[in-house]
Design an enzyme around this catalytic site. Structure first.
Site, mmCIF file in Angstrom:
data_model
loop_
_atom_site.group_PDB
_atom_site.id
_atom_site.type_symbol
_atom_site.label_atom_id
_atom_site.label_comp_id
_atom_site.label_asym_id
_atom_site.label_seq_id
_atom_site.Cartn_x
_atom_site.Cartn_y
_atom_site.Cartn_z
ATOM 1 N NE ARG A 14 12.209 0.512 -13.899
ATOM 2 C CZ ARG A 14 12.452 1.272 -14.955
ATOM 3 N NH1 ARG A 14 13.511 1.034 -15.703
ATOM 4 N NH2 ARG A 14 11.644 2.267 -15.260
ATOM 5 C CB VAL A 68 3.275 1.625 -6.967
ATOM 6 C CG1 VAL A 68 2.634 0.887 -8.132
ATOM 7 C CG2 VAL A 68 4.514 2.368 -7.441
ATOM 8 C CG HIS A 88 9.829 -1.928 -16.580
ATOM 9 N ND1 HIS A 88 9.328 -0.860 -17.294
ATOM 10 C CD2 HIS A 88 9.658 -1.609 -15.270
ATOM 11 C CE1 HIS A 88 8.877 0.053 -16.450
ATOM 12 N NE2 HIS A 88 9.070 -0.370 -15.224
ATOM 13 C CG ASN A 135 12.055 -5.224 -4.396
ATOM 14 O OD1 ASN A 135 11.911 -5.014 -3.187
ATOM 15 N ND2 ASN A 135 12.022 -4.263 -5.296
ATOM 16 C CB ALA A 182 -0.928 -0.020 1.208
ATOM 17 N N GLY A 183 2.013 1.145 -0.652
ATOM 18 C CA GLY A 183 2.886 2.315 -0.759
ATOM 19 C C GLY A 183 2.386 3.252 -1.849
HETATM 20 N N1 APR Z 1 4.310 -7.636 2.616
HETATM 21 C C1 APR Z 1 3.441 -6.626 2.404
HETATM 22 N N2 APR Z 1 3.828 -5.378 2.095
HETATM 23 C C2 APR Z 1 5.140 -5.137 1.999
HETATM 24 C C3 APR Z 1 6.103 -6.149 2.188
HETATM 25 C C4 APR Z 1 5.641 -7.450 2.524
HETATM 26 N N3 APR Z 1 6.479 -8.459 2.734
HETATM 27 N N4 APR Z 1 7.336 -5.609 2.020
HETATM 28 C C5 APR Z 1 7.156 -4.313 1.716
HETATM 29 N N5 APR Z 1 5.826 -4.015 1.710
HETATM 30 C C6 APR Z 1 5.187 -2.725 1.473
HETATM 31 C C7 APR Z 1 5.815 -1.613 2.291
HETATM 32 O O1 APR Z 1 5.339 -1.632 3.636
HETATM 33 C C8 APR Z 1 5.369 -0.385 1.524
HETATM 34 O O2 APR Z 1 4.159 0.150 2.029
HETATM 35 O O3 APR Z 1 5.384 -2.325 0.131
HETATM 36 C C9 APR Z 1 5.156 -0.902 0.091
HETATM 37 C C10 APR Z 1 6.111 -0.293 -0.926
HETATM 38 O O4 APR Z 1 5.761 1.034 -1.028
HETATM 39 P P1 APR Z 1 6.801 2.193 -1.438
HETATM 40 O O5 APR Z 1 8.017 2.097 -0.591
HETATM 41 O O6 APR Z 1 6.031 3.473 -1.456
HETATM 42 O O7 APR Z 1 7.244 1.789 -2.904
HETATM 43 P P2 APR Z 1 6.437 2.108 -4.259
HETATM 44 O O8 APR Z 1 6.871 3.431 -4.784
HETATM 45 O O9 APR Z 1 5.010 1.844 -4.043
HETATM 46 O O10 APR Z 1 7.069 1.002 -5.238
HETATM 47 C C11 APR Z 1 6.777 -0.363 -5.053
HETATM 48 O O11 APR Z 1 6.772 -0.809 -7.393
HETATM 49 O O12 APR Z 1 7.303 0.442 -9.288
HETATM 50 C C12 APR Z 1 7.767 -0.486 -8.356
HETATM 51 O O13 APR Z 1 10.149 -0.028 -8.253
HETATM 52 C C13 APR Z 1 8.929 0.036 -7.534
HETATM 53 O O14 APR Z 1 9.575 -2.110 -6.667
HETATM 54 C C14 APR Z 1 8.904 -0.900 -6.363
HETATM 55 C C15 APR Z 1 7.402 -1.169 -6.175
#
Ligand code: APR
Length: 337
Positions: A118, A43, A205, A125, A40-41
């Site tokens: 990336r 993206v 990508h 990841n 829920a970040g």
């Molecule tokens: N389980 C659930 N949620 C998780 C986990 C997990 N194991 N690990 C990380 N997260 C959540 C984090 O808590 C965070 O809220 O994933 C979210 C990632 O959000 P952001 O840091 O804001 O990253 P964002 O910009 O959304 O990008 C996410 O998409 O485009 C790609 O390169 C980008 O790999 C990245 C992904």
């Protein structure tokens, strides 16, 4: 009078998280579409918002940080009346809430910062995508998965292995975003509306993607009839490096365009539209490539990837695809067996 009556029905249905919608998926299952977004970040939240704007179905937004998921979902609920959302959204950290999803969109992971590619995200990841895919598929074994976490094509491979699903049900959101960037740059240069520009990209990508400006059209006319070769070369470069340009400006990675692209793909799957999008799919010999996920034009429907469209490429474009495939295979070799 009639409007009031239908509004009442709408409110009742919305509160229970259900609404009838005339898509083939709904008619087949007798249930509303359900989408779950893992992560829920920036993206994930934007994907959720776009799915609600497009009224695709009920949305579950899951994050390991429950407060983030709940807080963002509640914020979107507060906008429901303003945007006439017809479906509910729920924030959670529990995979049980995602059960029975038609589409699962994986965004969980670490995003890049300035100076990172990336590919720098690969190790961390891969572990996250493996874990969240297993958990999501356990509760939604019939779902189509859209992967967004980077490095995208490699994370598709990780998700495929972790899921145990047929590869046609794993689709990477890559080329629709990259081609949308290209369409914008072409439109900007030509002084037209971006939606009147068509075009696609192939390959990774990442920086080595092949941006096919040769096939781009502006209102049906080849872009090369309107823009000169120098401009098109500049557009190819900016498209391939579009994500990096945003990381340099913001300090973190893009989310408006990725969120829009993912929701568009989810809509195509849920409505069984058979639309063709450039996206990362598992190749079994198409374009001379076998055993990896890579962006090609693919037809999407309710069961995922329905087919790959093979284009006649120039020698130069074939060389670019060869480079991109080499890069992807090198990255794949870095994954733990
Ligand atoms: N389980 C659930 N949620 C998780 C986990 C997990 N194991 N690990 C990380 N997260 C959540 C984090 O808590 C965070 O809220 O994933 C979210 C990632 O959000 P952001 O840091 O804001 O990253 P964002 O910009 O959304 O990008 C996410 O998409 O485009 C790609 O390169 C980008 O790999 C990245 C992904």
């Amino acid at each position: 009078m009639l409007k009031m009556a239908s509004n009442k029905i709408l409110i009742r249905i919305f509160n229970s998280g259900h609404e009838l919608r005339y898509s083939p998926t709904i008619l087949r299952q007798g249930m509303p579409n359900k989408l779950s977004i893992i992560g829920a970040g920036n993206v994930g939240a934007t994907v959720a918002q776009c799915c609600l704007f497009n009224n695709l179905g009920s949305v579950v937004l899951l994050d390991k940080d429950e407060r983030i998921a709940k807080g963002k979902a509640l914020d979107m609920c507060h906008a429901a009346a303003l945007h006439e959302h017809r479906f509910s959204i729920k924030g959670t950290a529990e995979y049980a809430d995602t059960a029975g999803s038609d589409v699962v969109i994986v965004t969980a992971g670490v995003a890049r910062r300035p100076g990172m590619s990336r590919n720098d995200l690969l190790g961390i990841n891969a572990k996250i995508v493996e874990e969240v895919t297993r958990a999501a598929v356990r509760h939604s074994p019939d779902a189509v998965l859209i992967i967004i976490t980077n490095p995208l094509d490699i994370m598709c491979q990780v998700a495929w292995k972790a899921s145990g699903l047929p590869p046609a049900r794993i689709i990477g959101m890559s080329g629709l975003l990259d081609s949308s960037r290209m369409r914008y740059y072409i439109a900007e240069a030509a002084g037209v509306i971006p939606a009147t520009v068509e075009g696609l990209v192939l390959g990774e990508h990442g920086d080595s993607m092949a941006v096919l400006t040769r096939l781009a059209t502006i209102g049906g006319v080849p872009a090369s009839k309107i823009l000169d070769a120098e401009k098109l070369a500049e557009i190819r470069y900016r498209t391939a490096h579009g994500g990096g340009e945003i990381v340099d400006l913001l300090g973190y990675s893009a989310y408006y365009a990725p969120g829009s692209a993912a929701a568009e793909m989810a809509g195509a799957i849920l409505s069984d539209s058979h639309s063709t999008y450039p996206c990362s799919v598992y190749l079994t010999g198409q374009y001379g490539v076998e055993g990896i996920f890579m962006c090609v034009p693919a037809r999407l429907g309710a069961r995922g990837v329905e087919g790959v469209i093979e284009l006649d490429l120039t020698d130069n474009e074939k060389n670019q695809v060869a480079t991109t495939v080499r890069n992807l295979r090198e990255l794949l070799a870095l994954l733990p067996a």
